[in-house]
Design a protein around this motif. Structure first.
Motif, PDB file in Angstrom:
ATOM      1  N   ASN A   9       0.844  -1.183   0.000  1.00 49.89           N
ATOM      2  CA  ASN A   9       0.000   0.000   0.000  1.00 49.89           C
ATOM      3  C   ASN A   9       0.884   1.239   0.000  1.00 49.89           C
ATOM      4  OD1 ASN A   9      -2.496   1.652   0.525  1.00 49.89           O
ATOM      5  ND2 ASN A   9      -3.312  -0.390   0.894  1.00 49.89           N
ATOM      6  N   ARG A  10       0.289   2.378   0.214  1.00 53.25           N
ATOM      7  CA  ARG A  10       1.016   3.644   0.152  1.00 53.25           C
ATOM      8  C   ARG A  10       0.469   4.602   1.218  1.00 53.25           C
ATOM      9  NH1 ARG A  10      -1.698   7.814  -1.716  1.00 53.25           N
ATOM     10  NH2 ARG A  10       0.175   8.889  -2.417  1.00 53.25           N
ATOM     11  N   GLY A  11       1.086   5.773   1.290  1.00 53.54           N
ATOM     12  CA  GLY A  11       0.533   6.879   2.073  1.00 53.54           C
ATOM     13  C   GLY A  11       0.364   6.594   3.539  1.00 53.54           C
ATOM     14  N   GLU A  12      -0.742   7.111   4.068  1.00 52.71           N
ATOM     15  CA  GLU A  12      -0.976   7.107   5.513  1.00 52.71           C
ATOM     16  C   GLU A  12      -0.985   5.711   6.117  1.00 52.71           C
ATOM     17  OE1 GLU A  12      -3.710   5.904   8.441  1.00 52.71           O
ATOM     18  OE2 GLU A  12      -4.571   6.292   6.457  1.00 52.71           O
ATOM     19  N   ILE A  13      -1.660   4.747   5.474  1.00 51.04           N
ATOM     20  CA  ILE A  13      -1.766   3.430   6.091  1.00 51.04           C
ATOM     21  C   ILE A  13      -0.415   2.722   6.085  1.00 51.04           C
ATOM     22  CG2 ILE A  13      -2.548   2.342   3.943  1.00 51.04           C
ATOM     23  CD1 ILE A  13      -3.363   1.377   7.625  1.00 51.04           C
ATOM     24  N   ALA A  14       0.396   2.921   5.054  1.00 53.75           N
ATOM     25  CA  ALA A  14       1.726   2.308   5.051  1.00 53.75           C
ATOM     26  C   ALA A  14       2.561   2.877   6.196  1.00 53.75           C
ATOM     27  CB  ALA A  14       2.417   2.535   3.713  1.00 53.75           C
ATOM     28  N   CYS A  15       2.512   4.199   6.366  1.00 53.94           N
ATOM     29  CA  CYS A  15       3.260   4.821   7.466  1.00 53.94           C
ATOM     30  C   CYS A  15       2.766   4.324   8.818  1.00 53.94           C
ATOM     31  CB  CYS A  15       3.132   6.344   7.389  1.00 53.94           C
ATOM     32  SG  CYS A  15       3.901   7.093   5.944  1.00 53.94           S
ATOM     33  N   ARG A  16       1.451   4.140   8.937  1.00 54.02           N
ATOM     34  CA  ARG A  16       0.894   3.701  10.219  1.00 54.02           C
ATOM     35  C   ARG A  16       1.361   2.274  10.558  1.00 54.02           C
ATOM     36  NH1 ARG A  16      -0.050   1.372  13.740  1.00 54.02           N
ATOM     37  NH2 ARG A  16      -1.820   1.060  15.115  1.00 54.02           N
ATOM     38  N   TYR A  60       0.040  -0.360  -7.797  1.00 56.01           N
ATOM     39  CA  TYR A  60      -0.439  -0.927  -6.535  1.00 56.01           C
ATOM     40  C   TYR A  60      -1.507  -1.997  -6.718  1.00 56.01           C
ATOM     41  CZ  TYR A  60       2.033   3.102  -4.598  1.00 56.01           C
ATOM     42  OH  TYR A  60       2.990   4.027  -4.275  1.00 56.01           O
ATOM     43  N   LEU A  61      -2.123  -2.081  -7.891  1.00 55.41           N
ATOM     44  CA  LEU A  61      -3.108  -3.123  -8.151  1.00 55.41           C
ATOM     45  C   LEU A  61      -2.510  -4.319  -8.882  1.00 55.41           C
ATOM     46  CD1 LEU A  61      -6.211  -0.953  -9.146  1.00 55.41           C
ATOM     47  CD2 LEU A  61      -5.939  -2.324  -7.069  1.00 55.41           C
ATOM     48  N   ARG A  62      -1.206  -4.291  -9.125  1.00 54.50           N
ATOM     49  CA  ARG A  62      -0.526  -5.412  -9.776  1.00 54.50           C
ATOM     50  C   ARG A  62       0.007  -6.356  -8.716  1.00 54.50           C
ATOM     51  NH1 ARG A  62       1.798  -4.993 -14.893  1.00 54.50           N
ATOM     52  NH2 ARG A  62       2.716  -7.015 -14.337  1.00 54.50           N
ATOM     53  N   GLY A  63      -0.807  -7.339  -8.343  1.00 56.05           N
ATOM     54  CA  GLY A  63      -0.410  -8.278  -7.301  1.00 56.05           C
ATOM     55  C   GLY A  63       0.860  -9.030  -7.635  1.00 56.05           C
ATOM     56  N   ASP A  64       1.065  -9.365  -8.923  1.00 55.83           N
ATOM     57  CA  ASP A  64       2.271 -10.103  -9.296  1.00 55.83           C
ATOM     58  C   ASP A  64       3.531  -9.289  -9.034  1.00 55.83           C
ATOM     59  OD1 ASP A  64       1.417  -8.294 -11.264  1.00 55.83           O
ATOM     60  OD2 ASP A  64       2.376  -9.429 -12.887  1.00 55.83           O
ATOM     61  N   LEU A  65       3.445  -7.968  -9.306  1.00 55.41           N
ATOM     62  CA  LEU A  65       4.604  -7.111  -9.053  1.00 55.41           C
ATOM     63  C   LEU A  65       4.865  -6.951  -7.560  1.00 55.41           C
ATOM     64  CD1 LEU A  65       4.107  -4.248 -11.693  1.00 55.41           C
ATOM     65  CD2 LEU A  65       5.451  -6.351 -11.889  1.00 55.41           C
ATOM     66  N   VAL A  66       3.802  -6.872  -6.778  1.00 57.23           N
ATOM     67  CA  VAL A  66       3.963  -6.706  -5.331  1.00 57.23           C
ATOM     68  C   VAL A  66       4.589  -7.955  -4.717  1.00 57.23           C
ATOM     69  CG1 VAL A  66       2.755  -6.338  -3.154  1.00 57.23           C
ATOM     70  CG2 VAL A  66       2.068  -5.051  -5.177  1.00 57.23           C
ATOM     71  N   VAL A  67       4.130  -9.127  -5.123  1.00 52.77           N
ATOM     72  CA  VAL A  67       4.713 -10.371  -4.613  1.00 52.77           C
ATOM     73  C   VAL A  67       6.179 -10.477  -5.012  1.00 52.77           C
ATOM     74  CG1 VAL A  67       4.648 -12.889  -4.780  1.00 52.77           C
ATOM     75  CG2 VAL A  67       2.520 -11.601  -4.498  1.00 52.77           C
ATOM     76  N   ALA A  68       6.481 -10.133  -6.251  1.00 57.32           N
ATOM     77  CA  ALA A  68       7.877 -10.162  -6.704  1.00 57.32           C
ATOM     78  C   ALA A  68       8.728  -9.183  -5.901  1.00 57.32           C
ATOM     79  CB  ALA A  68       7.949  -9.830  -8.193  1.00 57.32           C
ATOM     80  N   ALA A  69       8.167  -8.026  -5.545  1.00 58.36           N
ATOM     81  CA  ALA A  69       8.898  -7.044  -4.748  1.00 58.36           C
ATOM     82  C   ALA A  69       9.203  -7.592  -3.358  1.00 58.36           C
ATOM     83  CB  ALA A  69       8.085  -5.751  -4.641  1.00 58.36           C
ATOM     84  N   ALA A  70       8.223  -8.284  -2.764  1.00 56.64           N
ATOM     85  CA  ALA A  70       8.437  -8.864  -1.436  1.00 56.64           C
ATOM     86  C   ALA A  70       9.563  -9.894  -1.462  1.00 56.64           C
ATOM     87  CB  ALA A  70       7.140  -9.498  -0.929  1.00 56.64           C
ATOM     88  N   LEU A  71       9.562 -10.730  -2.475  1.00 50.94           N
ATOM     89  CA  LEU A  71      10.611 -11.753  -2.575  1.00 50.94           C
ATOM     90  C   LEU A  71      11.968 -11.110  -2.831  1.00 50.94           C
ATOM     91  CD1 LEU A  71       8.653 -14.373  -4.728  1.00 50.94           C
ATOM     92  CD2 LEU A  71       9.159 -14.489  -2.268  1.00 50.94           C
ATOM     93  N   PRO A  80      -1.653  -5.894   3.703  1.00 51.01           N
ATOM     94  CA  PRO A  80      -2.265  -5.205   2.560  1.00 51.01           C
ATOM     95  C   PRO A  80      -2.752  -3.792   2.831  1.00 51.01           C
ATOM     96  CG  PRO A  80      -3.863  -6.652   3.560  1.00 51.01           C
ATOM     97  CD  PRO A  80      -2.586  -6.838   4.339  1.00 51.01           C
ATOM     98  N   GLY A  81      -2.804  -3.366   4.115  1.00 49.85           N
ATOM     99  CA  GLY A  81      -3.383  -2.059   4.411  1.00 49.85           C
ATOM    100  C   GLY A  81      -4.870  -2.065   4.132  1.00 49.85           C
ATOM    101  N   TYR A  82      -5.386  -0.952   3.559  1.00 47.90           N
ATOM    102  CA  TYR A  82      -6.787  -0.921   3.132  1.00 47.90           C
ATOM    103  C   TYR A  82      -6.846  -0.361   1.721  1.00 47.90           C
ATOM    104  CZ  TYR A  82      -6.271   3.880   4.928  1.00 47.90           C
ATOM    105  OH  TYR A  82      -5.827   5.148   5.197  1.00 47.90           O
TER     106      TYR A  82
END
Length: 652
Positions: A9-16, A60-71, A80-82
């Motif tokens: 996620n991004r912004g406020e929820i990521a910081c929180r 942020y809606l590309r789940g494949d890119l997010v999973v690859a980033a985590a790995l 996932p935040g909200y």
């Protein structure tokens, strides 16, 4: 044990979430789009991974890119935040399939609650009260008003109120199109619209050891465009029987789907006190801080511990204490159809005092872009009583220094002080009834006084310093000097003010009636106004003057002494109020078409919302420069409407 967490996620929820991770000794990973390369959540993370592109669909809606980033970053868990992918069962499954820990509910629970239609069927079987759906194809006038809702997603997108049967087909088409654009799913359903209903929700926490907590109630009735603005806990005015019924229904909903982690069960409470199930959000809510404040909990910490397999700390939740209220601070102009605002956030300073909390994804110097939701921050107040919490929050917002784009700060202050809100007369139609009263034109006398302070500080900035540190406004002269003039345009209402002043032996004299300059320097002016001394803080940036007082804030654009006659716009011009993308035009719209005043002509999508561009008068469309898919900047000419002779004569 989780050692490194990626927040998808991004912004406020990521910081929180990062804040809790630091407290628990967990390393953090951020993902960011090109538009967010310098964002606060990126600066606060231990590691960051770029998602190429700017639009949410590419990042942020590309789940494949997010999973690859985590790995790639060595994360072993994903939060996932909200919003975005937080309620996407496919993404949750992909995270687990990649060998990562998912900080959220089971995939099956997300699937069961992802569709509001399926969720209602499940809740009915579990005995949870709900509104019966209405088949749009068979709807009659007796079924009105109807509420159309997207089966997937939330946040007010894909939602329409239908009060006339003839409007139903068009609104169904529009709601389906918006739902498809926002969530990739065009399914829309209809249900009875409850007038003056309250939006009340119950926070639940569940572990894998059969423990389920119902953490009180929240009232989220104050909404604009079906999106929450002010929330509080506990929901005021509910009797003990109704509270217990809501708690039991929420626990039943959680158990019915084998829930784990943080979730929220939302209800609509009718004017007669009857509750109806709306939906279950299988994620952390934006408004979770009010529950944290009242129960003394860190819900993100509980999410992480439950994801690690730990049970809830006790069989029953802790006892609540006091009252908490949250206000969402948006970069938007409520008086102009809630138009989102963009640009540089020059200063952002909210009082840091006991009982106050600020959750934000921005600091002064950041830029508010066009691609994402315009929420700047959440300001939360907690106090022993509701009245004290409301008063504390209103005063904190009033004293905040926010320089840059227009915000809804004044609306929030006025809302918190409105008699209906103070008396807890709450329902989802609050802003429909009171918006005009909550967005009054600025008092002209107060604005002129603020403009006077701006002129005085500007004069001080141009003055010289004596050895004693006192400002000298010009050289000594034997005869009185001629008054000097400064012109300002008040933002956003556009009124212009001329302020005159001249240096005297006793200091600076101003031409504003009832005002005497007590002192001035480069950042503040102290004025005696009809015998009352007031201090104005003035910041001058990029041709604008921002004036903050103890009772309000003002923004001015400095104008040249003489107006440039070339700076004119053709009458009837429709200009883009913000950067965005043209998504559609009125049916059959073309140059030469006849239009009626107030008729929607162009739909512009910006910052996750659709905005209608209306005909300013009845007449003929003499030019059309917009087309679906066209990306435009603020102020871009979209069309020109030439007023008909009859209408022009009426206005003459």
């Amino acid at each position: 044990m989780i050692s490194t967490l990626l927040v998808a996620n991004r912004g406020e929820i990521a910081c929180r979430v990062f804040r809790t991770c630091r407290a628990l000794g967990i390393a953090t990973v951020a993902v960011y789009s090109d538009a967010d390369a310098g964002a606060l959540h990126v600066r606060e993370a231990d590691t960051a991974v770029r998602l190429p592109g700017a639009a949410p669909a590419d990042t942020y809606l590309r789940g494949d890119l997010v999973v690859a980033a985590a790995l790639a970053a060595g994360a072993d868990a994903v939060h996932p935040g909200y919003g975005f992918l937080s309620e996407n069962a496919g993404f949750a499954a992909a995270v687990r399939d990649a060998g990562l820990r998912w900080v959220g509910p089971p995939v099956k629970a997300i699937e069961l609650m992802a569709s509001k239609t399926r969720a209602k069927e499940l809740m009915a079987a579990a005995g949870v009260p709900l509104l019966a759906p209405v088949d749009p194809a068979a709807a009659t006038a007796e079924d009105l008003p109807l509420l159309l809702k997207a089966a997937a997603g939330g946040g007010g997108r894909g939602m329409r109120i239908v009060r006339e049967l003839g409007d139903l087909p068009g609104e169904l088409t529009a709601a389906a199109a918006e739902a498809l654009s926002a969530f990739g799913d065009a399914e829309v359903f209809a249900e009875p619209y409850v007038e003056r209903g309250r939006h009340v929700e119950v926070q639940v926490m569940a572990d894998e050891h059969d423990g389920v907590w119902a953490l009180g109630t929240r009232d989220c009735s104050l909404q604009r465009r079906h999106q929450k603005v002010i929330e509080e806990a506990p929901a005021p005015g509910l009797d003990d029987e109704l509270r217990e019924r809501l708690h039991e229904a929420a626990v039943a909903a959680a158990r019915a789907v084998g829930y784990r982690g943080a979730g929220t069960v939302e209800f609509l409470v009718a004017a007669d006190g009857r509750p109806y199930f709306l939906e279950m959000n299988t994620r952390l809510q934006v408004e979770h801080p009010v529950t944290e404040a009242v129960f003394g909990l860190d819900l993100v910490a509980l999410q992480l511990r439950i994801a690690e397999g730990e049970p809830l700390p006790s069989a029953a939740p802790p006892e609540p204490s006091g009252h908490a209220v949250e206000a969402r601070l948006y970069a938007e102009d409520p008086a102009r159809d809630w138009q989102p605002q963009t640009g540089a956030l020059l200063s952002f300073d909210v009082p840091d005092e006991p009982g106050l909390r600020l959750d934000t994804g921005y600091t002064g110097g950041d830029t508010i872009g066009v691609h994402y939701d315009p929420m700047l921050a959440k300001v939360i107040a907690h106090a022993p009583t509701r009245n004290e919490a409301v008063r504390l929050l209103a005063r904190a917002l009033e004293r905040a220094r926010i320089h840059g784009p227009v915000t809804n700060r004044e609306l929030l202050v006025h809302s918190l002080r409105h008699p209906d809100f103070l008396a807890a007369r709450l329902d989802t139609g609050f802003y429909d009834r009171h918006l005009a009263a909550l967005t009054p034109a600025l008092d002209e006398t107060s604005v002129r006084q603020a403009a006077t302070a701006a002129a005085v500080v500007e004069a001080a900035r141009n003055a010289t310093l004596n050895i004693g540190g006192f400002m000298r406004f010009g050289a000594w002269r034997n005869l009185p000097s001629q008054p000097q003039l400064r012109r300002y345009r008040s933002e956003p209402d556009g009124r212009e003010y001329e302020i005159t002043y001249r240096p005297t032996r006793d200091g600076l004299a101003v031409g504003t009636e009832g005002v005497r300059v007590v002192s001035a320097d480069r950042i503040r002016a102290t004025l005696d106004i009809d015998g009352v001394t007031r201090t104005f803080h003035v910041a001058v940036r990029d041709g604008r003057a921002y004036v903050d007082t103890t009772s309000g804030a003002y923004a001015f654009t400095a104008l040249p002494r003489f107006t440039d006659p070339a700076a004119r716009t053709e009458p009837g011009s429709l200009l883009a109020p913000m950067p965005g993308t043209v998504v559609r035009l009125a049916e059959g719209l073309a140059a030469g078409a006849a239009v009626e005043a107030g008729q929607p002509l162009i739909w512009l999508e910006a910052m996750k919302m659709e905005h209608r561009i209306l005909a300013p008068a009845s007449g003929t469309l003499t030019a059309l420069h917009a087309a679906p898919g066209l990306q435009v900047e603020v102020g871009a000419l979209l069309a020109v409407v030439t007023e008909s002779a009859d209408t022009a004569e009426e206005h003459a």
